[in-house]
Design a protein around this motif. Structure first.
Motif, PDB file in Angstrom:
ATOM      1  N   GLY A 143       0.801  -0.971  -0.223  1.00 38.75           N
ATOM      2  CA  GLY A 143       0.115   0.173  -0.384  1.00 38.75           C
ATOM      3  C   GLY A 143       0.725   0.956   0.357  1.00 38.75           C
ATOM      4  O   GLY A 143       1.966   1.009   0.282  1.00 38.75           O
ATOM      5  N   PRO A 144       0.163   2.199  -0.096  1.00 36.28           N
ATOM      6  CA  PRO A 144       0.633   3.184  -0.592  1.00 36.28           C
ATOM      7  C   PRO A 144       1.322   4.028   0.750  1.00 36.28           C
ATOM      8  O   PRO A 144       0.439   4.077   1.773  1.00 36.28           O
ATOM      9  CB  PRO A 144       0.239   5.168  -1.077  1.00 36.28           C
ATOM     10  CG  PRO A 144      -0.964   3.882  -0.806  1.00 36.28           C
ATOM     11  CD  PRO A 144      -1.389   2.658  -0.664  1.00 36.28           C
ATOM     12  N   VAL A 145       1.980   5.027   0.875  1.00 30.36           N
ATOM     13  CA  VAL A 145       2.740   5.571   1.999  1.00 30.36           C
ATOM     14  C   VAL A 145       1.840   6.369   2.638  1.00 30.36           C
ATOM     15  O   VAL A 145       2.756   8.570   2.086  1.00 30.36           O
ATOM     16  CB  VAL A 145       4.875   5.778   2.047  1.00 30.36           C
ATOM     17  CG1 VAL A 145       4.378   6.027   3.523  1.00 30.36           C
ATOM     18  CG2 VAL A 145       4.507   4.533   2.134  1.00 30.36           C
ATOM     19  N   THR A 146       0.429   6.605   3.140  1.00 35.11           N
ATOM     20  CA  THR A 146       0.251   8.175   3.427  1.00 35.11           C
ATOM     21  C   THR A 146      -0.523   7.517   5.064  1.00 35.11           C
ATOM     22  O   THR A 146      -1.365   6.668   5.038  1.00 35.11           O
ATOM     23  CB  THR A 146      -1.061   7.777   2.057  1.00 35.11           C
ATOM     24  OG1 THR A 146      -2.194   6.995   2.376  1.00 35.11           O
ATOM     25  CG2 THR A 146      -0.106   8.115   1.179  1.00 35.11           C
TER      26      THR A 146
ATOM     27  N   TYR B 174      -9.819  11.213  -5.303  1.00 37.25           N
ATOM     28  CA  TYR B 174      -8.661  10.771  -5.705  1.00 37.25           C
ATOM     29  C   TYR B 174      -7.393  11.809  -5.312  1.00 37.25           C
ATOM     30  O   TYR B 174      -7.347  12.887  -4.510  1.00 37.25           O
ATOM     31  CB  TYR B 174      -8.880  11.221  -7.213  1.00 37.25           C
ATOM     32  CG  TYR B 174     -10.326  10.653  -8.019  1.00 37.25           C
ATOM     33  CD1 TYR B 174     -10.170   9.273  -8.581  1.00 37.25           C
ATOM     34  CD2 TYR B 174     -10.674  11.673  -8.357  1.00 37.25           C
ATOM     35  CE1 TYR B 174     -11.087   9.257  -8.961  1.00 37.25           C
ATOM     36  CE2 TYR B 174     -12.134  11.203  -9.050  1.00 37.25           C
ATOM     37  CZ  TYR B 174     -12.190   9.888  -9.362  1.00 37.25           C
ATOM     38  OH  TYR B 174     -13.083   9.297  -9.791  1.00 37.25           O
ATOM     39  N   SER B 175      -6.514  10.826  -5.009  1.00 32.00           N
ATOM     40  CA  SER B 175      -4.978  11.475  -4.959  1.00 32.00           C
ATOM     41  C   SER B 175      -5.168  12.847  -5.613  1.00 32.00           C
ATOM     42  O   SER B 175      -5.303  12.669  -6.684  1.00 32.00           O
ATOM     43  CB  SER B 175      -3.972  10.537  -4.760  1.00 32.00           C
ATOM     44  OG  SER B 175      -3.059  10.956  -5.157  1.00 32.00           O
ATOM     45  N   LYS B 176      -4.601  13.948  -4.415  1.00 30.48           N
ATOM     46  CA  LYS B 176      -3.525  14.890  -5.619  1.00 30.48           C
ATOM     47  C   LYS B 176      -2.199  14.639  -6.366  1.00 30.48           C
ATOM     48  O   LYS B 176      -2.276  15.791  -6.754  1.00 30.48           O
ATOM     49  CB  LYS B 176      -3.799  16.099  -4.153  1.00 30.48           C
ATOM     50  CG  LYS B 176      -3.805  17.667  -5.148  1.00 30.48           C
ATOM     51  CD  LYS B 176      -4.059  18.839  -3.805  1.00 30.48           C
ATOM     52  CE  LYS B 176      -3.296  20.071  -4.000  1.00 30.48           C
ATOM     53  NZ  LYS B 176      -4.925  20.385  -4.545  1.00 30.48           N
ATOM     54  N   ILE B 177      -1.862  14.079  -6.234  1.00 26.07           N
ATOM     55  CA  ILE B 177      -0.443  14.013  -6.637  1.00 26.07           C
ATOM     56  C   ILE B 177      -0.904  13.678  -8.441  1.00 26.07           C
ATOM     57  O   ILE B 177      -0.971  12.729  -8.218  1.00 26.07           O
ATOM     58  CB  ILE B 177       0.173  13.183  -5.532  1.00 26.07           C
ATOM     59  CG1 ILE B 177       0.685  13.354  -4.227  1.00 26.07           C
ATOM     60  CG2 ILE B 177       1.779  13.061  -6.455  1.00 26.07           C
ATOM     61  CD1 ILE B 177       1.225  12.765  -3.606  1.00 26.07           C
TER      62      ILE B 177
ATOM     63  N   PHE C 246      -5.419   4.112  -0.086  1.00 25.83           N
ATOM     64  CA  PHE C 246      -5.294   4.076  -1.544  1.00 25.83           C
ATOM     65  C   PHE C 246      -4.714   2.467  -1.831  1.00 25.83           C
ATOM     66  O   PHE C 246      -4.153   1.639  -1.666  1.00 25.83           O
ATOM     67  CB  PHE C 246      -4.231   4.703  -2.056  1.00 25.83           C
ATOM     68  CG  PHE C 246      -4.318   5.877  -1.929  1.00 25.83           C
ATOM     69  CD1 PHE C 246      -5.935   6.461  -2.886  1.00 25.83           C
ATOM     70  CD2 PHE C 246      -4.324   7.370  -1.069  1.00 25.83           C
ATOM     71  CE1 PHE C 246      -6.105   7.820  -3.173  1.00 25.83           C
ATOM     72  CE2 PHE C 246      -4.373   7.935  -1.329  1.00 25.83           C
ATOM     73  CZ  PHE C 246      -5.679   9.112  -1.768  1.00 25.83           C
ATOM     74  N   PRO C 247      -5.542   2.037  -2.412  1.00 23.77           N
ATOM     75  CA  PRO C 247      -5.177   1.003  -3.747  1.00 23.77           C
ATOM     76  C   PRO C 247      -3.992   0.297  -4.332  1.00 23.77           C
ATOM     77  O   PRO C 247      -3.937  -0.626  -4.377  1.00 23.77           O
ATOM     78  CB  PRO C 247      -6.400   0.258  -3.882  1.00 23.77           C
ATOM     79  CG  PRO C 247      -7.448   1.497  -4.540  1.00 23.77           C
ATOM     80  CD  PRO C 247      -6.629   2.616  -3.292  1.00 23.77           C
ATOM     81  N   THR C 248      -3.404   1.403  -4.680  1.00 20.89           N
ATOM     82  CA  THR C 248      -2.854   1.658  -5.721  1.00 20.89           C
ATOM     83  C   THR C 248      -1.748   3.071  -4.914  1.00 20.89           C
ATOM     84  O   THR C 248      -1.883   3.728  -4.529  1.00 20.89           O
ATOM     85  CB  THR C 248      -2.891   1.949  -7.379  1.00 20.89           C
ATOM     86  OG1 THR C 248      -4.227   3.706  -7.221  1.00 20.89           O
ATOM     87  CG2 THR C 248      -4.081   0.837  -8.186  1.00 20.89           C
ATOM     88  N   PRO C 249      -0.531   2.444  -5.331  1.00 25.28           N
ATOM     89  CA  PRO C 249       0.554   3.594  -5.888  1.00 25.28           C
ATOM     90  C   PRO C 249       0.407   5.154  -5.689  1.00 25.28           C
ATOM     91  O   PRO C 249       0.499   5.035  -7.339  1.00 25.28           O
ATOM     92  CB  PRO C 249       1.980   3.161  -5.917  1.00 25.28           C
ATOM     93  CG  PRO C 249       1.674   1.978  -6.020  1.00 25.28           C
ATOM     94  CD  PRO C 249       0.043   1.568  -6.386  1.00 25.28           C
ATOM     95  N   ILE C 250       0.887   6.101  -5.162  1.00 20.78           N
ATOM     96  CA  ILE C 250      -0.187   7.472  -5.159  1.00 20.78           C
ATOM     97  C   ILE C 250       1.929   8.510  -6.248  1.00 20.78           C
ATOM     98  O   ILE C 250       2.934   7.621  -6.124  1.00 20.78           O
ATOM     99  CB  ILE C 250       0.002   8.260  -4.389  1.00 20.78           C
ATOM    100  CG1 ILE C 250       0.906   8.351  -3.374  1.00 20.78           C
ATOM    101  CG2 ILE C 250      -1.168   7.775  -3.692  1.00 20.78           C
ATOM    102  CD1 ILE C 250       0.772   8.976  -2.273  1.00 20.78           C
ATOM    103  N   GLY C 251       1.068   8.527  -7.046  1.00 18.98           N
ATOM    104  CA  GLY C 251       2.221  10.087  -8.003  1.00 18.98           C
ATOM    105  C   GLY C 251       2.758   9.316  -9.012  1.00 18.98           C
ATOM    106  O   GLY C 251       2.386   8.129  -9.217  1.00 18.98           O
TER     107      GLY C 251
END
Length: 274
Positions: free
Chosen positions: A127-130, A199-202, A265-270
């Motif tokens: 998972g993403p680091v958030t 949604y992710s802002k990145i 988040f189910p997928t990496p961000i950015g």
């Protein structure tokens, strides 16, 4: 300067040990932990790394140049002038071996910087680091929770997980779609009231913040390189250099009608590199 003093037989020549190595290690450790586990904002990470580099500079400054040795006599009787002069001349300044200091600091620095840089865009356990987790409330920049009923049609704004306001990696754009209900590939179970999506802002192209929303097309827009995403259809790219959708945040409401994340988040961000 070279010092001469009486002492016990067998005393060894002294060499000053640089101080501050512990402070350097601590500063680098703080930067590493902040980037990996605490989701600090970019500005705070920059300050942590700056402090670490300044500490490195202080330690390196201490080991520059020659350092004199202190000569120790085998008994308390001071010899005559000639032996003293000879002994003083023999106490030649010698450079400190700093390879171990610089090597250790270099290893710590490279490890910390590499860890922060790598984990900023990767995930723990897939998972993403958030800071997003199940049950975490969405809040405004002022830390106020958001009721689903209070989000107007066409409403758009940046929100954060409660307790991590201004954490850049966790920033999310919240939208109540203006022209239509959400459609696949949007995950409809993660949509509130058929129209509220997050949604992710990145941006998935270069990591810039997605900062604009166009109501008549339900489009999200990144101003850096003009990447455009369809907010009604899973934030898939419709224009520009981005090749991957913005990750969708699973949304729900609590018993009081406030918006919450139902998972991370189910997928990496950015951007995904490599």
């Amino acid at each position: 300067m070279t010092g001469v003093r009486p002492g016990a037989a067998g005393d060894r020549l002294r060499r000053p040990v640089p101080v501050g190595v512990g402070a350097v290690a601590a500063a680098l450790l703080v930067a590493f932990v902040a980037g990996v586990f605490l989701d600090w904002p970019t500005s705070a990470l920059g300050l942590a790394l700056t402090g670490a580099l300044l500490a490195v500079a202080v330690v390196v400054g201490q080991v520059r140049g020659p350092v004199a040795r202190e000569l120790v006599w085998p008994d308390e009787r001071c010899p005559g002038d000639a032996p003293v002069a000879t002994a003083a001349a023999a106490a030649v300044a010698t450079p400190v071996r700093r390879r171990w200091v610089l090597g250790g600091l270099g290893g710590l620095g490279v490890g910390a910087l590499a860890g922060v840089g790598l984990l900023a865009w990767s995930g723990r356990d897939g998972g993403p680091v958030t800071a997003w987790r199940r049950g975490v409330h969405l809040v405004t920049a002022e830390g106020q929770r958001i009721r689903a009923a209070d989000v107007p049609v066409g409403g758009f704004g940046t929100v954060w997980p409660e307790g991590s306001v201004r954490a850049d990696l966790s920033a999310v754009v919240l939208v109540r779609l203006a022209t239509q209900e959400a459609q696949p590939p949007t995950v409809l179970d993660w949509v509130v009231g058929d129209r509220i999506v997050a949604y992710s802002k990145i941006c998935t192209h270069a990591g810039c913040p997605v900062g604009l929303y166009q109501e008549d097309t339900d489009s999200l827009f990144c101003p850096c390189h003009q990447a455009t995403f369809d907010a009604a259809r899973g934030a898939v790219p419709t224009f520009g250099p981005a090749s991957r959708p913005l990750p969708q945040l699973p949304l729900g409401v609590d018993g009081d009608g406030f918006l919450v994340a139902t998972d991370g988040f189910p997928t990496p961000i950015g951007p995904v590199r490599g």
